[in-house]
Design a protein around this motif. Structure first.
Motif, PDB file in Angstrom:
ATOM      1  N   ASP A 266      -6.811  -6.656   1.090  1.00 52.04           N
ATOM      2  CA  ASP A 266      -6.716  -6.237  -0.312  1.00 52.04           C
ATOM      3  C   ASP A 266      -5.512  -6.907  -0.960  1.00 52.04           C
ATOM      4  O   ASP A 266      -4.497  -7.165  -0.295  1.00 52.04           O
ATOM      5  CB  ASP A 266      -6.558  -4.720  -0.420  1.00 52.04           C
ATOM      6  CG  ASP A 266      -7.844  -3.965  -0.167  1.00 52.04           C
ATOM      7  OD1 ASP A 266      -8.911  -4.618  -0.114  1.00 52.04           O
ATOM      8  OD2 ASP A 266      -7.794  -2.732  -0.016  1.00 52.04           O
TER       9      ASP A 266
ATOM     10  N   ASP B 237      -2.983   2.933   2.471  1.00 50.75           N
ATOM     11  CA  ASP B 237      -4.235   3.259   1.785  1.00 50.75           C
ATOM     12  C   ASP B 237      -5.041   2.024   1.386  1.00 50.75           C
ATOM     13  O   ASP B 237      -6.023   2.148   0.668  1.00 50.75           O
ATOM     14  CB  ASP B 237      -3.958   4.119   0.554  1.00 50.75           C
ATOM     15  CG  ASP B 237      -3.116   3.412  -0.491  1.00 50.75           C
ATOM     16  OD1 ASP B 237      -2.543   2.345  -0.200  1.00 50.75           O
ATOM     17  OD2 ASP B 237      -3.013   3.935  -1.622  1.00 50.75           O
ATOM     18  N   ARG B 238      -4.641   0.848   1.847  1.00 51.51           N
ATOM     19  CA  ARG B 238      -5.357  -0.389   1.522  1.00 51.51           C
ATOM     20  C   ARG B 238      -5.744  -1.123   2.791  1.00 51.51           C
ATOM     21  O   ARG B 238      -5.125  -0.958   3.829  1.00 51.51           O
ATOM     22  CB  ARG B 238      -4.476  -1.318   0.680  1.00 51.51           C
ATOM     23  CG  ARG B 238      -4.155  -0.750  -0.670  1.00 51.51           C
ATOM     24  CD  ARG B 238      -3.437  -1.771  -1.485  1.00 51.51           C
ATOM     25  NE  ARG B 238      -3.006  -1.187  -2.739  1.00 51.51           N
ATOM     26  CZ  ARG B 238      -2.283  -1.815  -3.618  1.00 51.51           C
ATOM     27  NH1 ARG B 238      -1.923  -3.057  -3.400  1.00 51.51           N
ATOM     28  NH2 ARG B 238      -1.930  -1.225  -4.725  1.00 51.51           N
ATOM     29  N   LEU B 239      -6.749  -1.986   2.652  1.00 52.06           N
ATOM     30  CA  LEU B 239      -7.160  -2.832   3.767  1.00 52.06           C
ATOM     31  C   LEU B 239      -6.251  -4.045   3.851  1.00 52.06           C
ATOM     32  O   LEU B 239      -5.582  -4.408   2.882  1.00 52.06           O
ATOM     33  CB  LEU B 239      -8.613  -3.274   3.584  1.00 52.06           C
ATOM     34  CG  LEU B 239      -9.650  -2.142   3.525  1.00 52.06           C
ATOM     35  CD1 LEU B 239     -11.025  -2.704   3.214  1.00 52.06           C
ATOM     36  CD2 LEU B 239      -9.656  -1.355   4.824  1.00 52.06           C
TER      37      LEU B 239
ATOM     38  N   VAL C 283      -2.047  -7.364  -2.979  1.00 52.82           N
ATOM     39  CA  VAL C 283      -0.835  -6.559  -3.111  1.00 52.82           C
ATOM     40  C   VAL C 283      -0.449  -6.521  -4.584  1.00 52.82           C
ATOM     41  O   VAL C 283      -0.793  -7.418  -5.362  1.00 52.82           O
ATOM     42  CB  VAL C 283       0.322  -7.133  -2.261  1.00 52.82           C
ATOM     43  CG1 VAL C 283      -0.011  -7.061  -0.785  1.00 52.82           C
ATOM     44  CG2 VAL C 283       0.673  -8.550  -2.665  1.00 52.82           C
ATOM     45  N   ASP C 284       0.258  -5.472  -4.988  1.00 54.94           N
ATOM     46  CA  ASP C 284       0.724  -5.346  -6.363  1.00 54.94           C
ATOM     47  C   ASP C 284       2.147  -5.885  -6.468  1.00 54.94           C
ATOM     48  O   ASP C 284       2.987  -5.631  -5.598  1.00 54.94           O
ATOM     49  CB  ASP C 284       0.704  -3.887  -6.817  1.00 54.94           C
ATOM     50  CG  ASP C 284      -0.708  -3.337  -6.966  1.00 54.94           C
ATOM     51  OD1 ASP C 284      -1.627  -4.139  -7.222  1.00 54.94           O
ATOM     52  OD2 ASP C 284      -0.897  -2.113  -6.846  1.00 54.94           O
TER      53      ASP C 284
ATOM     54  N   ARG D 200      -1.039  -9.376  -9.269  1.00 52.23           N
ATOM     55  CA  ARG D 200      -1.598  -9.062  -7.952  1.00 52.23           C
ATOM     56  C   ARG D 200      -1.623 -10.363  -7.160  1.00 52.23           C
ATOM     57  O   ARG D 200      -1.755 -11.441  -7.732  1.00 52.23           O
ATOM     58  CB  ARG D 200      -3.004  -8.476  -8.075  1.00 52.23           C
ATOM     59  CG  ARG D 200      -2.972  -7.072  -8.655  1.00 52.23           C
ATOM     60  CD  ARG D 200      -4.245  -6.304  -8.394  1.00 52.23           C
ATOM     61  NE  ARG D 200      -4.071  -4.953  -8.854  1.00 52.23           N
ATOM     62  CZ  ARG D 200      -4.309  -4.545 -10.097  1.00 52.23           C
ATOM     63  NH1 ARG D 200      -4.763  -5.395 -10.999  1.00 52.23           N
ATOM     64  NH2 ARG D 200      -4.104  -3.293 -10.441  1.00 52.23           N
TER      65      ARG D 200
ATOM     66  N   GLY E 101       0.849  -1.185   0.000  1.00 49.19           N
ATOM     67  CA  GLY E 101       0.000   0.000   0.000  1.00 49.19           C
ATOM     68  C   GLY E 101       0.883   1.232   0.000  1.00 49.19           C
ATOM     69  O   GLY E 101       2.107   1.137  -0.015  1.00 49.19           O
TER      70      GLY E 101
END
Length: 134
Positions: free
Chosen positions: A97, A92-94, A99-100, A110, A71
């Motif tokens: 969520d 900014d992510r939960l 990951v990239d 992802r 994030g």
């Protein structure tokens, strides 16, 4: 401001992590579990004419820049100066969520963060086609 977890939340997270570790360990030794859903892997076709070079085209000994992004956060300079061991930086992510995964500075996939043998790993859940990356 950092979020503080209650003891009940920590216990629930630890239980979920242990369950996930057990599922991964069971999958590693060939055990079958009805709660594990197999991830279908598609076969990669040969490149069509004009497509960009892929990781498979690199020489076997080539080193690639790999970055996993959990994030992002924006902080003021004075907040950066106050960071110490154990500081919590909200992203900014939960937590659940994806990951990239970046390879060579480009979004490649992802995935989900998992723990295997006390090591953090990323399970790839989506490969990003070159034409999807803007």
């Amino acid at each position: 401001m950092a979020e503080h977890w209650q003891p009940r939340q920590i216990d629930e997270a630890a239980t979920l992590a242990e369950h996930a570790r057990a599922l991964v360990a069971g999958a590693a030794v060939g055990a079958s579990s009805p709660s594990v859903i197999p991830f279908p892997l598609r076969e990669f076709d040969h490149r069509a004419a004009g497509e960009s070079e892929t990781c498979a085209d690199a020489s076997p000994g080539a080193q690639l820049d790999l970055r996993i992004e959990l994030g992002r956060a924006q902080m003021r300079r004075e907040d950066l100066d106050r960071l110490r061991t154990g500081s919590v930086v909200p992203l900014d992510r939960l937590a659940d969520d994806p990951v990239d995964v970046f390879v060579g500075g480009r979004l490649f996939a992802r995935g989900q963060v998992v723990v295997v043998d006390h090591k953090y790993c990323v399970r790839v859940i989506e490969l990003i086609a070159a034409e999807q990356v803007a």
